[in-house]
Design an enzyme around this catalytic site. Structure first.
Site, PDB file in Angstrom:
ATOM      1  N   HIS A  81       0.837  -1.195   0.000  1.00 20.31           N
ATOM      2  CA  HIS A  81       0.000   0.000   0.000  1.00 20.31           C
ATOM      3  C   HIS A  81       0.876   1.251   0.000  1.00 20.31           C
ATOM      4  O   HIS A  81       2.101   1.154   0.090  1.00 20.31           O
ATOM      5  CB  HIS A  81      -1.018  -0.004   1.149  1.00 20.31           C
ATOM      6  CG  HIS A  81      -0.452   0.059   2.533  1.00 20.31           C
ATOM      7  ND1 HIS A  81       0.366  -0.924   3.068  1.00 20.31           N
ATOM      8  CD2 HIS A  81      -0.586   0.989   3.514  1.00 20.31           C
ATOM      9  CE1 HIS A  81       0.688  -0.602   4.302  1.00 20.31           C
ATOM     10  NE2 HIS A  81       0.132   0.565   4.600  1.00 20.31           N
ATOM     11  N   HIS A 124       1.283   3.927   2.031  1.00 19.31           N
ATOM     12  CA  HIS A 124       1.754   4.686   3.196  1.00 19.31           C
ATOM     13  C   HIS A 124       3.277   4.836   3.185  1.00 19.31           C
ATOM     14  O   HIS A 124       3.992   3.932   2.754  1.00 19.31           O
ATOM     15  CB  HIS A 124       1.302   4.013   4.495  1.00 19.31           C
ATOM     16  CG  HIS A 124      -0.145   4.287   4.821  1.00 19.31           C
ATOM     17  ND1 HIS A 124      -0.884   3.498   5.661  1.00 19.31           N
ATOM     18  CD2 HIS A 124      -0.973   5.273   4.393  1.00 19.31           C
ATOM     19  CE1 HIS A 124      -2.113   3.993   5.756  1.00 19.31           C
ATOM     20  NE2 HIS A 124      -2.195   5.062   4.996  1.00 19.31           N
ATOM     21  N   ASP A 147       5.635   4.613   5.231  1.00 17.27           N
ATOM     22  CA  ASP A 147       6.515   3.626   5.862  1.00 17.27           C
ATOM     23  C   ASP A 147       6.533   2.299   5.100  1.00 17.27           C
ATOM     24  O   ASP A 147       7.091   1.305   5.576  1.00 17.27           O
ATOM     25  CB  ASP A 147       6.121   3.407   7.335  1.00 17.27           C
ATOM     26  CG  ASP A 147       4.717   2.882   7.512  1.00 17.27           C
ATOM     27  OD1 ASP A 147       3.796   3.375   6.829  1.00 17.27           O
ATOM     28  OD2 ASP A 147       4.520   1.974   8.336  1.00 17.27           O
ATOM     29  N   HIS A 148       5.944   2.274   3.906  1.00 16.25           N
ATOM     30  CA  HIS A 148       5.981   1.073   3.063  1.00 16.25           C
ATOM     31  C   HIS A 148       6.583   1.368   1.689  1.00 16.25           C
ATOM     32  O   HIS A 148       6.950   0.436   0.975  1.00 16.25           O
ATOM     33  CB  HIS A 148       4.571   0.472   2.936  1.00 16.25           C
ATOM     34  CG  HIS A 148       4.047   0.033   4.264  1.00 16.25           C
ATOM     35  ND1 HIS A 148       4.025  -1.285   4.674  1.00 16.25           N
ATOM     36  CD2 HIS A 148       3.596   0.757   5.330  1.00 16.25           C
ATOM     37  CE1 HIS A 148       3.562  -1.351   5.921  1.00 16.25           C
ATOM     38  NE2 HIS A 148       3.302  -0.116   6.341  1.00 16.25           N
ATOM     39  N   HIS A 169      -7.596  -0.927   5.573  1.00 18.27           N
ATOM     40  CA  HIS A 169      -6.554  -0.025   6.100  1.00 18.27           C
ATOM     41  C   HIS A 169      -6.397   1.151   5.124  1.00 18.27           C
ATOM     42  O   HIS A 169      -6.430   2.304   5.522  1.00 18.27           O
ATOM     43  CB  HIS A 169      -5.262  -0.811   6.251  1.00 18.27           C
ATOM     44  CG  HIS A 169      -4.103  -0.026   6.772  1.00 18.27           C
ATOM     45  ND1 HIS A 169      -4.033   0.451   8.055  1.00 18.27           N
ATOM     46  CD2 HIS A 169      -2.940   0.377   6.169  1.00 18.27           C
ATOM     47  CE1 HIS A 169      -2.885   1.099   8.220  1.00 18.27           C
ATOM     48  NE2 HIS A 169      -2.214   1.080   7.093  1.00 18.27           N
ATOM     49  N   ASP A 185      -0.204  -3.950   6.182  1.00 21.88           N
ATOM     50  CA  ASP A 185      -0.856  -3.483   7.410  1.00 21.88           C
ATOM     51  C   ASP A 185      -2.311  -3.942   7.491  1.00 21.88           C
ATOM     52  O   ASP A 185      -3.145  -3.272   8.096  1.00 21.88           O
ATOM     53  CB  ASP A 185      -0.809  -1.949   7.493  1.00 21.88           C
ATOM     54  CG  ASP A 185       0.587  -1.427   7.792  1.00 21.88           C
ATOM     55  OD1 ASP A 185       1.508  -2.244   7.992  1.00 21.88           O
ATOM     56  OD2 ASP A 185       0.754  -0.189   7.814  1.00 21.88           O
ATOM     57  N   HIS A 218       4.654  -4.835  10.355  1.00 24.08           N
ATOM     58  CA  HIS A 218       5.182  -4.242  11.594  1.00 24.08           C
ATOM     59  C   HIS A 218       5.398  -5.289  12.691  1.00 24.08           C
ATOM     60  O   HIS A 218       4.694  -6.304  12.744  1.00 24.08           O
ATOM     61  CB  HIS A 218       4.206  -3.200  12.163  1.00 24.08           C
ATOM     62  CG  HIS A 218       4.077  -1.969  11.331  1.00 24.08           C
ATOM     63  ND1 HIS A 218       4.809  -0.830  11.571  1.00 24.08           N
ATOM     64  CD2 HIS A 218       3.292  -1.696  10.256  1.00 24.08           C
ATOM     65  CE1 HIS A 218       4.479   0.110  10.687  1.00 24.08           C
ATOM     66  NE2 HIS A 218       3.557  -0.393   9.870  1.00 24.08           N
TER      67      HIS A 218
HETATM   68 FE    FE Z   1       2.622   0.695   8.183  1.00 26.16          FE
HETATM   69 ZN    ZN Z   2      -0.018   1.556   6.594  1.00 22.10          ZN
END
Ligand code: FE
Ligand code: ZN
Length: 239
Positions: A54, A56, A58-59, A112, A131, A169
């Site tokens: 996805h 975001h 942090d990905h 998400h 996530d 995570h």
């Molecule tokens: Fe994340």
């Molecule tokens: Zn995420």
């Protein structure tokens, strides 16, 4: 195929899927470039593909730097083509993505985010769930609805019981407290928590987790209907 778990940022996991016959590799969700580059260069890996679950930060944070350095091909959901940096290959729900010796079935699992996908390497019995499904938990619902998230988890639940789950995570221990609070008589959960503490105590990741364990211990997968699931999701947000 060998999986290398790469710790990124605070508590993210990126994964290298390495074909040991030729050292070609995919990276799943490179949060940042540096730890990936370190591994790739000290192990002579050819980083051919970047797979994003996805959009975001942090990905996808490492996408552009890795793409530039290794000329890697960025693979992501077609519905997210405008928000996955450097995207080259658009994939779609229930389609097979196949390149070199890599082969994964794509599952669109919104909730998400609206464009969240999972990569199921079905020959290896491994799924990368980003996530959406965590060990002993599930992602927060940001863009989707409760019903979407519930159905997305149901799709993962229907896979073979021995499927290995690689999530985005290291949230397992925190998640376990919530499961424990709502499922205090679950012996399998107690056993799993003991193993989790063992691993963390030795500096090891708690991933991958096995689908069968999650079905028995993850309170969100145990929810019997949408109403139960939605209530748990709300409670967890304020836990
Ligand atoms: Fe994340
Ligand atoms: Zn995420």
């Amino acid at each position: 195929m060998k999986i290398e778990i790469i710790k990124c940022l605070q508590d993210n996991y990126s994964y290298l899927i390495i074909d040991e016959t030729n050292l070609n590799a995919c990276v799943v969700d490179p949060s940042e470039a540096k730890p990936i580059i370190n591994f790739v260069e000290s192990n002579n890996i050819n980083l051919k593909y970047i797979l994003n679950t996805h959009h975001h930060f942090d990905h996808i944070g490492g996408n552009l730097e890795l793409k530039k350095r290794y000329n890697s091909n960025v693979v992501g959901f077609k519905g997210d083509k405008d928000r996955i940096p450097g995207i080259d290959t658009l994939v779609d729900d229930l389609k097979i993505w196949k390149e070199n010796n890599f082969e994964a079935k794509i599952y669109h699992i919104p909730g998400h985010t609206s464009g969240h996908i999972a990569f199921h390497f079905f020959k290896e019995n491994k799924i990368f769930t980003g996530d959406t499904l965590f060990s002993l938990g599930c992602g927060r619902i940001f863009e989707g609805t409760y019903v979407q998230m519930f159905n997305s988890l149901k799709k993962i639940k229907a896979l073979p019981k021995n499927t290995e789950i690689y999530c985005g995570h290291e949230y397992t221990l925190q998640n376990s407290h919530f499961c424990e609070a709502h499922d205090s008589n679950n012996l399998q959960l107690k056993n799993k928590i003991a193993k989790i503490k063992d691993k963390l105590g030795n500096g090891l990741p708690t991933v991958p987790t096995i689908l069968e364990d999650e079905i028995q211990c993850n309170i969100f997968l145990k929810a019997i209907d949408l109403k139960t699931f939605s209530k748990l999701r709300d409670l967890k947000d304020n836990f």
